[in-house]
Structure formats: structure tokens, C-alpha cells
Design an enzyme around this catalytic site. Structure first.
Site, PDB file in Angstrom:
ATOM      1  N   ILE A  74      45.198 -15.246  11.009  1.00 31.86           N
ATOM      2  CA  ILE A  74      45.511 -16.662  10.810  1.00 31.86           C
ATOM      3  C   ILE A  74      44.239 -17.409  10.438  1.00 31.86           C
ATOM      4  CG2 ILE A  74      46.537 -18.737  11.809  1.00 31.86           C
ATOM      5  CD1 ILE A  74      47.859 -16.960  13.916  1.00 31.86           C
ATOM      6  N   THR A  75      44.176 -17.938   9.234  1.00 36.21           N
ATOM      7  CA  THR A  75      43.011 -18.739   8.850  1.00 36.21           C
ATOM      8  C   THR A  75      43.162 -20.155   9.410  1.00 36.21           C
ATOM      9  OG1 THR A  75      43.999 -19.468   6.756  1.00 36.21           O
ATOM     10  CG2 THR A  75      42.735 -17.404   6.739  1.00 36.21           C
ATOM     11  N   ALA A  77      42.391 -21.364  12.434  1.00 36.01           N
ATOM     12  CA  ALA A  77      43.033 -21.363  13.761  1.00 36.01           C
ATOM     13  C   ALA A  77      42.156 -21.973  14.846  1.00 36.01           C
ATOM     14  CB  ALA A  77      43.414 -19.938  14.144  1.00 36.01           C
ATOM     15  N   SER A  79      41.718 -25.308  15.055  1.00 34.92           N
ATOM     16  CA  SER A  79      42.209 -26.670  15.295  1.00 34.92           C
ATOM     17  C   SER A  79      43.585 -26.836  14.682  1.00 34.92           C
ATOM     18  CB  SER A  79      41.246 -27.710  14.702  1.00 34.92           C
ATOM     19  OG  SER A  79      41.204 -27.581  13.292  1.00 34.92           O
ATOM     20  N   GLY A  80      44.260 -27.912  15.057  1.00 30.79           N
ATOM     21  CA  GLY A  80      45.515 -28.296  14.434  1.00 30.79           C
ATOM     22  C   GLY A  80      46.608 -27.246  14.491  1.00 30.79           C
ATOM     23  N   TYR A 242      44.506 -32.056  -3.569  1.00 30.86           N
ATOM     24  CA  TYR A 242      45.169 -31.419  -2.422  1.00 30.86           C
ATOM     25  C   TYR A 242      46.588 -31.020  -2.813  1.00 30.86           C
ATOM     26  CZ  TYR A 242      47.466 -30.926   2.134  1.00 30.86           C
ATOM     27  OH  TYR A 242      48.198 -30.463   3.203  1.00 30.86           O
TER      28      TYR A 242
END
Length: 389
Positions: A74-75, A77, A79-80, A242
Site C-alpha cells: 500500500i503506497t 500508508a 496518513s489519511g 490532479y
């Protein structure tokens, strides 16, 4: 016109003098009536908010899956959404690999998760900076363990200006899309060795505002050179580069799905709209911050457009773990199409299933972007050499 006639009785209630003949001489009454008429849109909007809030179901409870023996990379990971997903997956006994920029912070999170979930293996923490293609290659070479599920969660919102990485690419293009493409190509053999091989692209509803110019991508290392013109008030670069990078993620998911082998699948999703660190570098004025925190956020939560921290990671957890999604491929799921289970649309893989934008669903554009990305990254073998099924 017909539509005016239909609403005439309503207007007569709120605007009796405004709708009256012009010869009316009572100016004070006319002014009062004008202000009364101006309230009509607000009454309509209030009714719409209330109706949406009572008619939209919640995301519901997730189906807990025993993830013993499954490895999730999981990149983003620390925060958030990525951190919240990692916490849940660890409690479900998953083996986690956390590629992070800040090793100290990553190790602290790994230690906490190991303490809270002793039945799960301690997460593996390794350095990865998605703003560097060399860092991506180094991570893939140094981590030699298995990969069942690769979750492309990390993202930046960007400054809204043309800021480039050390590799010369526009920052959102590289961090949100290009490095994920490279990482997938480097790990693809390990993913396909798993009976539950899955690539999950955490995109965003903002992909609907995105645009891609193949000429700009190939020659200028940006998805759309004019993205700065699409800057949104109180949303920063959300509609700019974005959005372009999030569109690229959905396009990549579709092209990847046609190339995966041995039962591996690829899915993209809109996870949630929730307060995370994504906006931390945006320069908002005091009034804009007030409006965002005290009006936009509460109303969006009320109508189901924004989620609580508890609900926020549910969509990407569901898409990453539910066994039924291994039976389908190349789909787009959204937190805005709840619930995630028992939705009355058949099996679980149909719950939360949504339509991406028309551009994101364009198979020709998917293939054009895939081919261009292989060329830009200089990839000739492996995933880029595969034919379309």
C-alpha cells in the site's frame, strides 16, 4: 414558455408583487416581494439537501475477510486513507508492505500496528519516493517478497503550477500515475503468481474534470499543458493536473485489465471525499477556510458526498479484499454509489459499481495512453510487450 407556466403558481406565492402587472405603484411592496422571490432558490436548495440526506444510504458495514497469508503493498500508508486502510487490513491479519518516504514515521506506524494486532505479521517498511523513478526501481529490486494486492493509494494535489520532479515530469503526473505504472510493471510477475492477484487504483471523482493531450505528454512531460486554467476556487488544483493524473489512473486500470494473466484483476475507484492531508499545501484565505470547514464540509457530509473517517476507507478496503471482485475485471467503484454490500443489484461485485467519465471509459484512449507511457518510461519488455486480450 411551458416550464414558466408550470412554476407560475409557486412564483405567485413567493413573488406576488413581482409577478403582478408593472403598473403596481407600491414600490416598498415590490422591493419586499423581490427579496421574497430571491429566497426561492434557497428553499429549493434546502429541500434538495434534505431529500438527498434522507434518500442516500450509507456505505454499510464491510464483510470481514481473513487475510492471513495475503500480502498487500500500500503506497501512501503513513496518513489519511492509506493509513486507515492499513489499520483495518492489519486487524484482519494481512501481511503489509509499506513503501514510505519517511522511514522513521513508517517504522513507528509498523510498531503500533504490530502491537495492536499481534496475530498479524509486523508490517515491512521500505523507502519509496514516488517523485523519483530511480527510487521506484530501487524499491522493486530491494523488496523481494510476494505481492498479492498492490494498492496505488499515494497522491498529491499539486500546487496548481507547473512544478517538475527530478525526472522532469509534472509533479502530479509522476507521483499519482507514472510511478504507479512503473511500479506495477516491475511487480507484475509477483502479482500474477498469486491466486488473488489484484491491482487497485485509488483514483477520484475529480477524474471527470481531467484532460489528456498525448502531444503534451510525449513532448512536454505533462498531461495537459493548460491545466493551470482549470484551478478551482477553494479546491486548488483539484480540477487541474490532479484531475488529469486521476483520469490517467482510470485509463491505466482499463488497459491493464486487458493484459493481466493467471486470473489477476485490476480495478479503479473513487474512495471518499474526506478531510486528509491532501489540501495541506494549499494557500486558502481566511474566509475560504471558514466556508470550507463550516458550510461545504457539513452540507457535503449531510448529503453523502463526503464521508466520515470511519466510512472513508471502506470502498478501497472492499475493492482490495472482497473475494467476489476477483471474478470481474477492469471495473470502477465509487463511494457515491452505496451501499457496498446487499445493494439489491445482485452479487457483491455489482455493489458500488459505477460508470467513470466518458473519456475514462474510452478504450482507444486507454490504449493510446498505455502505449505512450511505455514509450515515455522506456519500457519495451514485460507488461509493455504484452498483447491485448
Amino acid at each position: 414558455p411551458t416550464w414558466t407556466a408550470r412554476f407560475y403558481p409557486v412564483l405567485r406565492v413567493f413573488c406576488p408583487y413581482v409577478m403582478a402587472p408593472a403598473k403596481s405603484a407600491n414600490r416598498i411592496a415590490k422591493i419586499k416581494a423581490l427579496f421574497g422571490c430571491m429566497t426561492v432558490p434557497y428553499f429549493v436548495a434546502a429541500f434538495a439537501v434534505i431529500w438527498k440526506s434522507v434518500s442516500t444510504p450509507g456505505l454499510g458495514e464491510l464483510e470481514r475477510v481473513d487475510l492471513t497469508g495475503k500480502t498487500f503493498v500500500i503506497t501512501g500508508a503513513t496518513s489519511g486513507l492509506g493509513l486507515w486502510q492499513a489499520e483495518v487490513l492489519s486487524s484482519w491479519n494481512a501481511s503489509l508492505v509499506l513503501p514510505v518516504r519517511d522511514l522513521e514515521r513508517g517504522e513507528a506506524i509498523a510498531a503500533r500496528l504490530a502491537k495492536e494486532n499481534p496475530a498479524a505479521p509486523k508490517p515491512v517498511v521500505q523507502h519509496l519516493d514516488l517523485a523519483s523513478l530511480e527510487s521506484v526501481r530501487t524499491f522493486a529490486a530491494e523488496y523481494d517478497g510476494p505481492v498479492d494486492v498492490l494498492v496505488h493509494n499515494a497522491a498529491i494535489l499539486g500546487t496548481g503550477e507547473l512544478t517538475r520532479t527530478e525526472d522532469g515530469f509534472e509533479e502530479c503526473l509522476q507521483v499519482n500515475y507514472l510511478s504507479g505504472f512503473l511500479l506495477t510493471s516491475l511487480l507484475i510477475d509477483r502479482i500474477e503468481q498469486s491466486a488473488a492477484g489484484r491491482v487497485v487504483h485509488v483514483s477520484a471523482k475529480a477524474h471527470e474534470w481531467g484532460n489528456i493531450s498525448m502531444e503534451d505528454f510525449r513532448t512536454r512531460k505533462v498531461l495537459d499543458l493548460e491545466f493551470e486554467k482549470r484551478r478551482l476556487k477553494m479546491m486548488g488544483n483539484l480540477g487541474g493536473s490532479y484531475a488529469d493524473s486521476k483520469l490517467a489512473q482510470v485509463l491505466f486500470s482499463g488497459a491493464l485489465a486487458r493484459r493481466l494473466q493467471n486470473g489477476a484483476v485490476s480495478h479503479a475507484l473513487h474512495p471518499a471525499i474526506v478531510k486528509t492531508g491532501l489540501l495541506r499545501n494549499q494557500d486558502f484565505s481566511g474566509p475560504e477556510v471558514f466556508l470550507h470547514d463550516n458550510i461545504m464540509v457539513p452540507v457535503s457530509r449531510l448529503v453523502g458526498f463526503m464521508q466520515s473517517e470511519e466510512d472513508a476507507p471502506k470502498t478501497q478496503i472492499h475493492v482490495s479484499t472482497h473475494p467476489s471482485l476477483q471474478m470481474v475485471n477492469g471495473r470502477y467503484y465509487s463511494a457515491l454509489v452505496p451501499p457496498l454490500l446487499n445493494c439489491g443489484r445482485g452479487k457483491a461485485e455489482s455493489c458500488g459499481w459505477a460508470d467513470p467519465s466518458e473519456m475514462a471509459a474510452d478504450r482507444f484512449l486507454q490504449e493510446d495512453l498505455f502505449e505512450a507511457t511505455c514509450d515515455v518510461l522506456g519500457l519495451e519488455d514485460g507488461l509493455c510487450k504484452r498483447s491485448v486480450s
